[in-house]
Structure formats: structure tokens, C-alpha cells
Scaffold this motif. Structure first.
Motif, PDB file in Angstrom:
ATOM      1  N   UNK A  83      71.852  60.068   8.169  1.00 15.04           N
ATOM      2  CA  UNK A  83      70.382  60.422   8.576  1.00 15.04           C
ATOM      3  C   UNK A  83      69.394  59.621   7.755  1.00 15.04           C
ATOM      4  N   UNK A  84      68.255  59.389   8.330  1.00 10.17           N
ATOM      5  CA  UNK A  84      67.194  58.643   7.434  1.00 10.17           C
ATOM      6  C   UNK A  84      65.903  59.478   7.991  1.00 10.17           C
ATOM      7  N   UNK A  85      64.953  59.440   7.084  1.00 14.63           N
ATOM      8  CA  UNK A  85      63.720  60.168   7.381  1.00 14.63           C
ATOM      9  C   UNK A  85      62.772  58.756   6.980  1.00 14.63           C
ATOM     10  N   UNK A  86      61.784  58.169   7.926  1.00 13.01           N
ATOM     11  CA  UNK A  86      60.701  57.483   7.447  1.00 13.01           C
ATOM     12  C   UNK A  86      59.806  58.156   6.938  1.00 13.01           C
ATOM     13  N   UNK A  87      59.266  57.371   5.718  1.00 11.56           N
ATOM     14  CA  UNK A  87      58.272  58.063   4.808  1.00 11.56           C
ATOM     15  C   UNK A  87      56.891  57.654   5.385  1.00 11.56           C
ATOM     16  N   UNK A  88      55.839  58.116   4.565  1.00 13.57           N
ATOM     17  CA  UNK A  88      54.650  57.872   5.047  1.00 13.57           C
ATOM     18  C   UNK A  88      54.052  56.690   5.068  1.00 13.57           C
ATOM     19  N   UNK A  89      54.882  55.643   4.281  1.00  7.20           N
ATOM     20  CA  UNK A  89      54.567  54.255   4.224  1.00  7.20           C
ATOM     21  C   UNK A  89      55.341  53.520   5.437  1.00  7.20           C
ATOM     22  N   UNK A  90      56.147  54.248   6.247  1.00  4.51           N
ATOM     23  CA  UNK A  90      56.794  53.669   7.244  1.00  4.51           C
ATOM     24  C   UNK A  90      58.129  53.028   6.710  1.00  4.51           C
ATOM     25  N   UNK A  91      58.706  53.535   5.719  1.00  3.91           N
ATOM     26  CA  UNK A  91      60.157  53.004   5.075  1.00  3.91           C
ATOM     27  C   UNK A  91      61.268  53.872   5.135  1.00  3.91           C
ATOM     28  N   UNK A  92      62.361  53.526   5.355  1.00  7.72           N
ATOM     29  CA  UNK A  92      63.498  54.030   5.276  1.00  7.72           C
ATOM     30  C   UNK A  92      64.785  53.532   4.077  1.00  7.72           C
ATOM     31  N   UNK A  93      65.259  54.440   3.426  1.00  6.94           N
ATOM     32  CA  UNK A  93      66.286  53.738   2.724  1.00  6.94           C
ATOM     33  C   UNK A  93      67.366  53.556   3.149  1.00  6.94           C
TER      34      UNK A  93
END
Length: 151
Positions: A83-93
Motif C-alpha cells: 500500500x502506498x499513499x500519495x503525499x501532498x507533493x504528489x509523491x509515492x515512496x
């Protein structure tokens, strides 16, 4: 939903910045929640909005666990799903083990495939694309469904 080829740089932490043209759609469709897993046929990753992945996982779970081929696919796809969550800058790790599997370093390609993305090493994608184009030039057989499309 997702189409196009997007060359991208991974940052030093292994984060992928989702191109801005997809961010609103991802936010609307799944609130930035995504799932990444390996492709079992090629050394790339598959990135799904979470609702799309849940449909696939449900179908995988219905496969008979006594069948060795089905068990293999379930172990690989569900076992590597993260599972990944897109952060406020539009990035996923992207997790390090998955980056290693797909040989992802600095230069990558995010390839839209309708309901999902494929994530490729730029070098591997370029070589694969060239091979696909070469196959077409030498008459590689297309599936019948493709031959009926009006392009």
C-alpha cells in the motif's frame, strides 16, 4: 484513465513524483491511496489505484490454492503488493525490495496502461519498446482482437 509515457527521476529516497496531470484523478478516484506490486512476466512494477487493485486481489484470491500455477501467481502478486499513499507533493515512496526487483535507479518511465501504471527502468523500457517495434517489423503475429480495432 491513465495513458502516456512519462520519463521521471526517482529522488534519493526512492520517491516517484506522480505527474501533475494524473494527480487530481488519483485523488478523486482513491484519495491518493495506491498499491504497487511486481509484474510476474517482466522486470517492472504495476501501480494501481487501491479500488482497482482490490478487484484484482479478490479475483486472485478466488484461484484454487491447490493449483501450483495459481499459487505461484498469488504468492508473487499479493505477496509483493504494498500500500502506498500519495503525499501532498504528489509523491509515492517505492519500497526498496520492489525497486531492486525492477532495477529502478534514477531514470524511470511511468507508462499509463488504462486502469494502472507500469513503472520501468528507463533503459529496460527503451530496450523492450525497441524489441516490440522490431517484432512488428518482422511480422510478429498480433492477437485477433487487435486486428479488428479501427485505429
Amino acid at each position: 484513465m491513465f495513458r502516456g509515457m512519462n520519463p521521471i527521476n526517482l529522488d534519493g529516497k526512492g520517491r516517484l513524483a506522480i505527474p501533475s496531470r494524473y494527480r487530481e484523478s488519483i485523488s478523486d478516484h482513491c484519495d491518493g491511496r495506491m498499491v504497487v506490486t511486481i509484474d510476474t512476466e517482466t522486470k517492472c512494477l504495476l501501480l494501481y489505484p487501491q479500488p482497482e487493485w482490490e478487484v484484482i486481489q479478490e479475483q486472485l484470491e478466488q484461484l484454487p490454492s491447490y493449483d501450483p500455477g495459481a499459487r505461484r501467481v498469488k504468492r508473487l502478486l499479493i505477496g509483493h503488493a504494498t500500500d502506498l499513499d500519495m503525499d501532498s507533493a504528489g509523491r509515492v515512496l517505492l519500497p526498496a525490495p520492489l525497486r531492486d526487483y525492477a532495477s529502478l535507479e534514477k531514470r524511470i518511465v511511468l507508462l499509463g496502461q488504462g486502469k494502472k501504471f507500469e513503472i520501468w527502468s528507463e533503459d529496460l523500457w527503451n530496450a523492450t519498446r525497441d524489441l516490440y517495434l522490431q517484432d512488428e517489423a518482422v511480422g510478429a503475429e498480433l492477437p485477433e482482437q487487435v486486428k479488428t480495432l479501427s485505429l
